[in-house]
Scaffold this motif. Structure first.
Motif, short mmCIF file in Angstrom:
data_model
loop_
_atom_site.label_atom_id
_atom_site.label_comp_id
_atom_site.label_asym_id
_atom_site.label_seq_id
_atom_site.Cartn_x
_atom_site.Cartn_y
_atom_site.Cartn_z
N ARG A 1 -6.79 -0.26 -15.54
CA ARG A 1 -5.30 0.02 -15.31
C ARG A 1 -5.19 1.10 -14.32
NH1 ARG A 1 -2.73 4.06 -17.22
NH2 ARG A 1 -4.25 4.48 -18.89
N ILE A 2 -5.93 2.27 -14.23
CA ILE A 2 -5.89 3.14 -13.28
C ILE A 2 -6.15 2.63 -12.17
CG2 ILE A 2 -6.64 5.48 -12.68
CD1 ILE A 2 -7.23 6.12 -15.85
N LEU A 3 -7.09 1.90 -11.85
CA LEU A 3 -7.37 1.43 -10.50
C LEU A 3 -6.30 0.58 -9.95
CD1 LEU A 3 -11.37 0.42 -10.96
CD2 LEU A 3 -10.57 2.41 -9.52
N ALA A 4 -5.70 -0.33 -10.97
CA ALA A 4 -4.70 -1.27 -10.47
C ALA A 4 -3.47 -0.48 -10.05
CB ALA A 4 -4.50 -2.28 -11.56
N GLN A 5 -2.98 0.57 -10.62
CA GLN A 5 -1.99 1.41 -10.67
C GLN A 5 -2.00 2.27 -9.23
OE1 GLN A 5 -1.35 3.49 -14.22
NE2 GLN A 5 0.10 2.11 -15.03
N GLU A 6 -3.37 2.42 -8.90
CA GLU A 6 -3.34 3.28 -7.74
C GLU A 6 -3.30 2.45 -6.38
OE1 GLU A 6 -4.20 6.21 -4.98
OE2 GLU A 6 -3.45 6.30 -6.87
N ASN A 7 -3.79 1.32 -6.69
CA ASN A 7 -3.67 0.30 -5.53
C ASN A 7 -2.17 -0.29 -5.61
OD1 ASN A 7 -6.61 0.17 -5.37
ND2 ASN A 7 -6.65 -1.64 -6.74
N TRP A 8 -1.56 -0.44 -6.46
CA TRP A 8 -0.16 -0.94 -6.35
C TRP A 8 0.61 0.37 -5.73
CZ3 TRP A 8 4.01 1.75 -8.67
CH2 TRP A 8 5.17 1.10 -8.45
N ARG A 9 0.30 1.63 -6.17
CA ARG A 9 0.85 2.68 -5.67
C ARG A 9 0.88 2.60 -4.08
NH1 ARG A 9 0.33 7.47 -3.56
NH2 ARG A 9 -2.16 7.28 -3.70
N ARG A 10 -0.26 2.58 -3.70
CA ARG A 10 -0.52 2.65 -2.19
C ARG A 10 0.16 1.55 -1.28
NH1 ARG A 10 -6.51 4.00 -0.60
NH2 ARG A 10 -5.45 4.11 1.54
N VAL A 11 0.27 0.37 -1.98
CA VAL A 11 0.69 -0.83 -1.25
C VAL A 11 2.24 -0.52 -1.37
CG1 VAL A 11 1.00 -3.09 -1.51
CG2 VAL A 11 -1.38 -2.20 -1.90
N GLU A 12 2.76 0.04 -2.54
CA GLU A 12 4.05 0.09 -2.61
C GLU A 12 4.84 1.03 -1.62
OE1 GLU A 12 8.05 -0.04 -4.37
OE2 GLU A 12 6.42 -1.37 -4.14
N ALA A 13 3.89 2.11 -1.27
CA ALA A 13 4.32 3.16 -0.42
C ALA A 13 4.18 2.59 1.25
CB ALA A 13 3.41 4.31 -0.44
N GLY A 14 3.79 1.34 1.31
CA GLY A 14 3.67 0.65 2.67
C GLY A 14 2.47 0.13 3.34
N ALA A 15 1.39 0.63 2.60
CA ALA A 15 -0.15 0.23 3.27
C ALA A 15 -0.14 -1.45 2.95
CB ALA A 15 -1.04 0.99 2.44
N THR A 16 -1.00 -2.06 3.69
CA THR A 16 -1.15 -3.41 3.43
C THR A 16 -2.35 -3.43 2.42
OG1 THR A 16 -2.82 -3.53 5.10
CG2 THR A 16 -0.51 -3.82 6.05
N ALA A 17 -2.45 -4.65 1.92
CA ALA A 17 -3.46 -4.98 0.80
C ALA A 17 -4.83 -4.97 1.63
CB ALA A 17 -3.40 -6.36 0.14
N TRP A 18 -5.07 -5.45 2.76
CA TRP A 18 -6.29 -5.46 3.41
C TRP A 18 -6.62 -3.93 3.97
CZ3 TRP A 18 -9.44 -9.27 3.35
CH2 TRP A 18 -8.99 -10.44 3.32
N GLY A 19 -5.49 -3.22 4.29
CA GLY A 19 -6.02 -1.79 4.59
C GLY A 19 -6.36 -0.91 3.39
N VAL A 20 -5.63 -1.19 2.23
CA VAL A 20 -6.39 -0.71 1.03
C VAL A 20 -7.67 -1.05 0.36
CG1 VAL A 20 -5.59 0.04 -1.42
CG2 VAL A 20 -3.90 -0.02 0.51
#
Length: 214
Positions: free
Chosen positions: A172-191
């Motif tokens: 859950r924590i890993l997923a939320q951190e990934n979502w937080r970064r993508v939501e902030a404007g990063a691309t999935a490939w970049g993260v």
């Protein structure tokens, strides 16, 4: 008879999906609190009693997207390859999800996926309801881990429950951190590289603390 049973089950699952996706579409358009159960029933062309036969609460209409994932971790443990430990199977599965940009890992920048996550994490009643789903995931994983321990003649239900709670929390924590970064404007490939590094670090920590399953 088995064919008829299978047909009924497929029709039932289609109805679940139809009602849920109709509801989610309305929630995304108008906001969760602005859409009533009657609105969803009308849009899905079913009666309110029929809708409630499928979904016990309004929140479940949105969270049905997680239904297939409730016992996912447990299925991964039970379906692991010969010689593979439960924890290694869970690690491999999570990393595969990152590579596939599975929305459950939070590493997905599709606009519709982001909108759904925004709806989910921005609606207190949905966040609260999600805890029930998380609890069932932990229970299912705990049962699978207990079975794995019995195979080694090391049955210990409380250890299995503690381990399941830690694994589900890490995911859950890993997923939320990934979502937080993508939501902030990063691309999935970049993260992705950082997400893999974080997942490897997390599962290394789990291996240290969950030796019976590692």
């Amino acid at each position: 008879m088995s064919g008829e049973t299978g047909l009924r089950e497929r029709k039932k699952q289609r109805m679940y999906r139809t009602i849920s996706e109709t509801a989610i579409s309305l929630f995304l358009q108008r906001g969760f609190d602005e859409v009533s159960v009657a609105d969803v029933a009308a849009a899905a062309e079913v009666s309110k009693p029929t809708l409630f036969r499928y979904f016990a609460a309004k929140e479940d209409l949105a969270l049905h997207r997680f239904a297939d994932h409730e016992d996912e971790a447990a299925r991964v443990v039970r379906g692991r390859t010969t010689g593979e430990t439960p924890l290694e199977a869970l690690r491999r599965h999570f990393l595969d999800g990152l590579d596939r940009h599975d929305p459950v890992t939070g590493l997905n920048d599709d606009a519709e996926v982001l909108a759904f996550h925004r709806l989910l994490y921005g609606t207190p009643s949905l966040v609260a309801r999600l805890f029930a789903y998380t609890g069932r995931s932990e229970d299912a994983l705990a049962a699978a881990l207990a079975e794995a321990a019995e195979e080694k003649e090391e049955p210990d239900d409380i250890t299995a429950r503690i381990a399941a709670g830690q694994v589900i929390a890490v995911q859950r924590i890993l997923a939320q951190e990934n979502w937080r970064r993508v939501e902030a404007g990063a691309t999935a490939w970049g993260v992705h590289p950082d997400a893999v590094t974080a997942a490897e670090r997390a599962f290394t920590m789990l291996r240290s603390g969950l030796a019976p399953y590692a």
